[in-house]
Design an enzyme around this catalytic site. Structure first.
Site, PDB file in Angstrom:
ATOM      1  N   PHE A 184     -18.871  37.615  55.126  1.00 24.97           N
ATOM      2  CA  PHE A 184     -18.192  38.459  54.140  1.00 24.97           C
ATOM      3  C   PHE A 184     -17.598  39.695  54.807  1.00 24.97           C
ATOM      4  O   PHE A 184     -16.491  40.125  54.466  1.00 24.97           O
ATOM      5  CB  PHE A 184     -19.167  38.865  53.038  1.00 24.97           C
ATOM      6  CG  PHE A 184     -18.519  39.637  51.936  1.00 24.97           C
ATOM      7  CD1 PHE A 184     -17.741  39.000  50.986  1.00 24.97           C
ATOM      8  CD2 PHE A 184     -18.667  41.012  51.851  1.00 24.97           C
ATOM      9  CE1 PHE A 184     -17.122  39.722  49.972  1.00 24.97           C
ATOM     10  CE2 PHE A 184     -18.065  41.738  50.843  1.00 24.97           C
ATOM     11  CZ  PHE A 184     -17.282  41.087  49.898  1.00 24.97           C
ATOM     12  N   LYS A 205     -24.328  44.634  47.945  1.00 28.50           N
ATOM     13  CA  LYS A 205     -25.167  44.387  46.780  1.00 28.50           C
ATOM     14  C   LYS A 205     -25.974  43.095  46.991  1.00 28.50           C
ATOM     15  O   LYS A 205     -25.549  42.218  47.752  1.00 28.50           O
ATOM     16  CB  LYS A 205     -24.323  44.318  45.510  1.00 28.50           C
ATOM     17  CG  LYS A 205     -23.137  43.327  45.575  1.00 28.50           C
ATOM     18  CD  LYS A 205     -23.565  41.903  45.405  1.00 28.50           C
ATOM     19  CE  LYS A 205     -22.548  40.938  45.915  1.00 28.50           C
ATOM     20  NZ  LYS A 205     -23.110  39.576  46.090  1.00 28.50           N
TER      21      LYS A 205
END
Length: 323
Positions: free
Chosen positions: A15, A98
């Protein structure tokens, strides 16, 4: 910004490679200067778009570098709090992927350290930085759809075949609620500013100790909520805010520009209008807002207290399921 915030990334996560490191590199007021990874091969794709990148083979060495002002942490979930604390202790501002923690009480230590050090520490909750979500919040607050009665949110993807993925592993803090429940549950809190009164019902499907599907019904002070997240269903996402006079449908609420265009459908009694946000990269906006907070003290849209509120809701979901 004449004095850019210099960023380092802990770990060569996919990511980070595909989205966040690029966003840091492109964001106004930010400069991507360092990456920590023990794998030269994993560093190469980062160096391809940021040739001047300094690569550290040790996380602690990057934290000790005086060439870095802020740290982005995309490590597996169970490592977030540990390395955020280390980064703050090293005098760095911190943006943590997160969920920032595995339980709400873990965030208290980060809040205390943030307040003690005066450093900025935040969860990478990018939807709070996207104008489509501030628009939804404003429309609801203005009463455009009347009194809000019902919120329905769905978010799913299917990674069943990727058995080694950290999201499918209990030991790395995997699970649908932690990975994407922060969006499906947290967006209702962001729009309304309300906290849930009660978790009325839950349906949780687990595999190897990980929740792969979590569905809940909850009540908030002024509306009811239903939502589900899943890592075992076809990719889909939608958020719907239904009031006494109209409905707002957020077509691509969480992966704007990746899963589809950011678009609001506002359905009122006499007409339907569409509002679109085609050019916004919410990852880059998130970085720019972070940098403005660091350099100019600007208000930040999603502080640690907000992150704790959503994690408290997730904790309550699991507690209700065990009861």
């Amino acid at each position: 910004m004449s004095n850019p915030v210099r960023w380092g990334v802990l770990g060569a996560a996919k990511f980070a490679r595909e989205y966040m490191a690029r966003a840091i590199h492109e964001a106004e007021g930010a400069q991507l200067v360092a990456l920590a990874t023990s794998s030269a091969a994993k560093a190469e794709p980062f160096q391809a778009f940021c040739p001047e990148l300094q690569v550290f083979t040790d996380y602690d060495a990057l934290l000790a570098s005086d060439t870095v002002d802020a740290i982005y942490i995309p490590l597996p979930n169970h490592l977030h709090v540990e390395w955020a604390q280390k980064a703050l202790d090293a005098g760095k501002h911190v943006l943590v992927e997160k969920p920032i923690a595995m339980s709400a009480d873990e965030i208290d230590g980060l809040i205390a350290k943030r307040d003690t050090t005066g450093l900025h520490c935040a969860e990478a909750y990018m939807i709070a930085h996207h104008p489509q979500w501030t628009r939804v919040r404003d429309l609801v607050a203005e009463g455009v759809i009347g009194d809000l009665v019902q919120v329905d949110v769905a978010f799913s993807y299917n990674n069943a075949a990727d058995t080694d993925n950290i999201r499918n592993r209990a030991e790395t803090g995997g699970g649908a609620a932690g990975d994407i429940g922060v969006y499906a549950f947290g967006c209702a809190r962001f729009v309304t500013g309300e906290e849930p009164d009660a978790i009325i019902s839950t349906r949780i499907v687990r595999e190897a100790g990980v929740d792969v599907t979590t569905e809940i019904t909850a009540t908030f002070p002024s509306f009811s909520y239903h939502g589900y997240v899943s890592m075992r269903m076809a990719p889909y996402q939608e958020a719907r805010f239904h009031g006494t006079k109209g409905v707002i449908v957020v077509k691509t609420p969480f992966n704007a520009r990746v899963a589809g265009q950011a678009e609001l459908e506002i359905r009122l009694s006499d007409h339907v209008r569409i509002e679109t946000f085609p050019a916004v990269n919410h990852y880059a906006v998130q970085v720019e807002n972070f940098c403005r907070t660091v350099r100019a003290g600007a208000a930040y849209p999603w502080d640690l207290e907000n992150a704790k509120g959503t994690q408290t809701m997730i904790d309550a979901v699991f507690a209700a399921d065990r009861a």
